[in-house]
Design an enzyme around this catalytic site. Structure first.
Site, mmCIF file in Angstrom:
data_model
loop_
_atom_site.group_PDB
_atom_site.id
_atom_site.type_symbol
_atom_site.label_atom_id
_atom_site.label_comp_id
_atom_site.label_asym_id
_atom_site.label_seq_id
_atom_site.Cartn_x
_atom_site.Cartn_y
_atom_site.Cartn_z
ATOM 1 N N HIS A 1 0.807 -1.216 0.000
ATOM 2 C CA HIS A 1 0.000 0.000 0.000
ATOM 3 C C HIS A 1 0.840 1.266 0.000
ATOM 4 O O HIS A 1 0.582 2.205 -0.723
ATOM 5 C CB HIS A 1 -0.866 0.054 1.263
ATOM 6 C CG HIS A 1 -2.213 -0.534 1.062
ATOM 7 N ND1 HIS A 1 -2.962 -0.289 -0.056
ATOM 8 C CD2 HIS A 1 -2.955 -1.338 1.838
ATOM 9 C CE1 HIS A 1 -4.108 -0.926 0.046
ATOM 10 N NE2 HIS A 1 -4.136 -1.585 1.195
ATOM 11 N N ARG B 1 -7.161 -7.089 -16.016
ATOM 12 C CA ARG B 1 -7.136 -8.360 -15.279
ATOM 13 C C ARG B 1 -8.460 -8.515 -14.512
ATOM 14 O O ARG B 1 -8.570 -8.037 -13.383
ATOM 15 C CB ARG B 1 -5.984 -8.377 -14.274
ATOM 16 C CG ARG B 1 -4.594 -8.446 -14.882
ATOM 17 C CD ARG B 1 -3.546 -8.460 -13.761
ATOM 18 N NE ARG B 1 -2.252 -8.930 -14.202
ATOM 19 C CZ ARG B 1 -1.219 -8.142 -14.483
ATOM 20 N NH1 ARG B 1 -1.332 -6.840 -14.369
ATOM 21 N NH2 ARG B 1 -0.064 -8.663 -14.858
ATOM 22 N N ARG C 1 -9.267 -9.437 -20.424
ATOM 23 C CA ARG C 1 -8.878 -10.842 -20.294
ATOM 24 C C ARG C 1 -9.917 -11.574 -19.464
ATOM 25 O O ARG C 1 -10.323 -11.086 -18.406
ATOM 26 C CB ARG C 1 -7.510 -10.918 -19.604
ATOM 27 C CG ARG C 1 -7.087 -12.336 -19.299
ATOM 28 C CD ARG C 1 -5.670 -12.391 -18.810
ATOM 29 N NE ARG C 1 -5.561 -12.074 -17.399
ATOM 30 C CZ ARG C 1 -4.398 -12.028 -16.750
ATOM 31 N NH1 ARG C 1 -3.274 -12.252 -17.392
ATOM 32 N NH2 ARG C 1 -4.353 -11.744 -15.472
ATOM 33 N N GLU D 1 1.436 -17.276 -22.980
ATOM 34 C CA GLU D 1 2.125 -17.398 -21.687
ATOM 35 C C GLU D 1 2.789 -18.766 -21.550
ATOM 36 O O GLU D 1 3.588 -18.999 -20.654
ATOM 37 C CB GLU D 1 1.111 -17.259 -20.542
ATOM 38 C CG GLU D 1 0.535 -15.883 -20.417
ATOM 39 C CD GLU D 1 -0.739 -15.880 -19.583
ATOM 40 O OE1 GLU D 1 -0.719 -15.333 -18.488
ATOM 41 O OE2 GLU D 1 -1.752 -16.445 -20.055
ATOM 42 N N ASN E 1 5.324 -12.447 -17.894
ATOM 43 C CA ASN E 1 5.482 -12.808 -16.479
ATOM 44 C C ASN E 1 5.396 -14.325 -16.331
ATOM 45 O O ASN E 1 6.164 -14.938 -15.601
ATOM 46 C CB ASN E 1 4.391 -12.151 -15.623
ATOM 47 C CG ASN E 1 4.364 -10.647 -15.795
ATOM 48 O OD1 ASN E 1 5.320 -10.077 -16.283
ATOM 49 N ND2 ASN E 1 3.272 -10.013 -15.414
ATOM 50 N N ASP E 2 4.442 -14.914 -17.034
ATOM 51 C CA ASP E 2 4.328 -16.373 -16.997
ATOM 52 C C ASP E 2 5.219 -17.040 -18.039
ATOM 53 O O ASP E 2 5.832 -18.062 -17.759
ATOM 54 C CB ASP E 2 2.869 -16.794 -17.214
ATOM 55 C CG ASP E 2 2.073 -16.703 -15.922
ATOM 56 O OD1 ASP E 2 2.615 -17.113 -14.872
ATOM 57 O OD2 ASP E 2 0.941 -16.206 -15.948
ATOM 58 N N ARG F 1 7.915 -17.761 -10.544
ATOM 59 C CA ARG F 1 8.080 -16.306 -10.453
ATOM 60 C C ARG F 1 7.955 -15.771 -9.039
ATOM 61 O O ARG F 1 8.249 -14.617 -8.763
ATOM 62 C CB ARG F 1 7.104 -15.601 -11.409
ATOM 63 C CG ARG F 1 5.646 -15.703 -11.036
ATOM 64 C CD ARG F 1 4.740 -15.322 -12.206
ATOM 65 N NE ARG F 1 4.001 -14.106 -11.982
ATOM 66 C CZ ARG F 1 2.947 -13.715 -12.712
ATOM 67 N NH1 ARG F 1 2.540 -14.440 -13.714
ATOM 68 N NH2 ARG F 1 2.324 -12.609 -12.454
ATOM 69 N N CYS G 1 1.824 -7.796 -22.664
ATOM 70 C CA CYS G 1 1.277 -7.160 -21.471
ATOM 71 C C CYS G 1 1.999 -7.602 -20.202
ATOM 72 O O CYS G 1 1.592 -7.264 -19.100
ATOM 73 C CB CYS G 1 -0.225 -7.412 -21.362
ATOM 74 S SG CYS G 1 -0.620 -9.162 -21.328
#
Ligand code: PEP
Ligand code: MG
Length: 571
Positions: free
Chosen positions: A189, A296, A332, A431, A454-455, A465, A502
């Site tokens: 946060h 997302r 997505r 991915e 990322n994947d 990851r 992305c």
């Protein structure tokens, strides 16, 4: 002088005197109470005082920082009224004769541990909310005044173990020039707030509170993730220049907000933003995104006790496409599983959740969940430029099944007279290495690809990851990854389709020249990366980079690639 390193959470450089924000001593002892009714009353008084305070902070935040930033305090107010928490505390007071502070601490700690152990960033944030709220209530019960940062009225850098949302919301950027904390990551946060307040910040240094005392001069370099304690005159001069250069650079970037992204050789590239909820749109618009490249949707399903209805989803998707005013919005479908859990679905625990029953695999089995989302998306398509993509596709058969379900729902809606756009593009995420290697097969059937690095990187390198110990294998510039990107882009272009990215790699300054050279059409990234990326692309020639990138895929290592990019395009 001493240099401490941490995670760069919010860019910029600050130089000022430190103020160490200390956690009050909240030692809590168990006492057996005689009069449960008056103890419950004491709890209720503390709860209502906390609610009053939060309402004031919420109003102030709403006025000064906008309603989006104030929402966190609405969430805190909800925690204070949540019967699951409050009734559990009361039960301990009346049933076990515990004193209110002990009971409150026990129950909130139980909830905090529960949320913290969820393998998911969003839920971890909920733990921070409960910690923040219970500290406020305990302060009242113990009669301790919790230090206020709102009254600071000279240029200051805040040093703290961590800053709670209510601490951060009190920071007045006129006086608070920066902050540094012991704990936290880029998505905590305090880090998120520091970016929206545009206060330079370094988090996760482990030791700022141990090394810094109030009154010491400190430099916070939020660009590099470095904190310098008691700098020399020379360092002060160096960092003052760095601070001023950064301010000038930001002013330059801001001029690009309403521009399209064009390379030096006049080619247009689309720079889009990644979002998690419609709340992120403000940042997207302020940073001049040319579209949304990844919405997302799983966040709509998280932090609640039941599935969102079709209507609720429809409203969220409609809001996003409408506010983007005809610009492309790639939504997505549900990508749950892996690190993102939905407790209410009650799925069995798996040995390897990242390789398990997740995303499209789950949606093709739980057809009702999927078709509800597809209907909401189709209905929203009538309100703007909506595109749909499926996550974690491994085989053509999965893509075909998902597309068939979408078309079936579309037919039913149209038959019932519901407005649905007839030009929705249907694409997929790349991915899983199988889809990159066989991209030519997929390219014949999809309208577009969006590469989820990322994947894709974790599956290509077989390196989780989330696992620190194998993070050295997480190598975006590895020739293996670059070759996969090339295969996807080339396959798309051969069929006249477009290819975007992305994953985090799309906004990375070292990756950008390589990706431009490989011919990527769309780059989707966090909103604050858009203007620096647009600025960087202005000076890069796509044609020249094509030759460069095709050379890079034959180098031996990721390090060599990085070194060559830096030398040629960044230093
Ligand atoms: C990705 O895998 O690159 C991606 C964008 O999806 P997520 O980070 O949500 O898994
Ligand atoms: Mg992914």
């Amino acid at each position: 002088m001493q240099t401490l390193t941490g995670i760069a959470a919010s860019s910029g450089v600050a130089i000022a005197k430190a103020f160490v924000h200390e956690e009050p001593d909240m030692t809590i002892e168990l006492k057996e109470i005689q009069d449960p009714a008056s103890e419950v009353k004491r709890l209720e008084d503390a709860l209502s005082k906390s609610k009053e305070e939060l309402a004031v902070i919420k109003d102030k935040t709403e006025k000064e920082l906008g309603p989006d930033k104030a929402e966190i305090f609405a969430a805190h107010l909800l925690v204070l009224s949540d019967p699951e928490l409050v009734d559990a505390v009361k039960a301990k007071i009346t049933g076990e004769k515990q004193n209110a502070e002990y009971a409150m601490n026990e129950v909130s700690s139980m909830f905090i541990t529960m949320f913290e152990n969820m393998d998911n960033e969003y839920m971890k944030e909920r733990a921070a909310d409960i910690r923040d709220v219970s500290k406020r209530v305990l302060g009242h019960l113990l009669g301790i005044e919790v230090q206020s940062l709102a009254t600071i009225s000279e240029e200051t850098i805040i040093i703290a173990e961590d800053l709670t949302p209510s601490d951060t919301a009190q920071l007045n950027p006129v006086f608070i020039k920066g902050f540094a904390t012991d704990i936290g990551g880029r998505t905590s946060h305090s880090a998120i707030m520091s970016r929206s307040l545009e206060i330079p910040a370094v988090v996760g240094t482990k030791e700022v509170t141990a090394q810094i005392k109030t009154g010491m001069t400190v430099i916070v370099d939020g660009l590099e993730g470095v904190v310098i304690v008691e700098p020399s005159d020379e360092e002060v001069a160096t960092y003052t220049k760095k601070r001023d250069d950064f301010a000038k650079q930001k002013a330059e970037w801001a001029k690009l907000v309403n521009e399209q992204t064009t390379t030096k050789d006049g080619q247009h590239v689309e720079l889009a933003a990644n979002i998690g909820t419609p709340k992120d749109l403000e940042g997207v618009i302020n940073n001049g995104a040319e579209g949304i490249g990844l919405y997302r949707t799983e966040f709509l399903y998280m932090g609640r006790t039941e599935l969102p209805s079709e209507e609720e989803q429809f409203e969220a998707y409609k809001e996003v496409v409408e506010r983007m005013e005809g610009k492309p919005v790639v939504i997505r479908t549900l990508d749950i599983g892996g690190d993102k859990e939905l407790p209410y679905l009650d799925l069995p625990k798996e040995m390897n959740p990242f390789l398990g029953f997740r995303a499209i695999r789950l949606c093709l089995e739980e057809k009702e969940i999927f078709s509800t989302q597809l209907r909401a998306l189709l209905r929203a398509s009538a309100f703007g430029n909506l595109k749909i993509m499926f996550p974690m596709i491994a085989t053509l058969d999965e893509f075909r099944q998902a597309k068939a379900m979408l078309l079936e729902e579309k037919e039913k809606l149209v038959a019932n007279g519901v407005a649905v756009s007839d030009s929705i593009e249907i694409g997929m995420m790349v991915e899983i290495p199988s889809t990159a290697v066989a991209a030519d097969l997929f390219a014949k059937e999809v309208d577009f690809f969006s590469i989820g690095t990322n994947d894709l990187i974790q599956y290509t390198m077989a390196a989780d990851r989330m696992n620190e110990r194998v993070s050295y294998l997480y190598q975006p510039y590895h020739p293996a990854i670059l070759r996969l990107v090339k295969m996807v882009v080339d396959a798309a272009h051969k069929e006249g389709k477009w290819a975007g990215m992305c994953g985090e790699m799309a906004g990375d300054e070292v990756a950008i020249p390589l990706l431009l050279g490989l011919g990527l059409d769309e780059f989707s990234m966090s909103a604050t990366s858009i203007l620096p990326a647009r600025n960087q692309m202005l000076s890069l020639s796509k044609e020249e980079l094509a030759a460069f990138a095709n050379e890079m895929i034959y180098l031996d290592t990721a390090d060599e690639v990085e070194e060559r990019v830096r030398k040629a395009y960044l230093d």
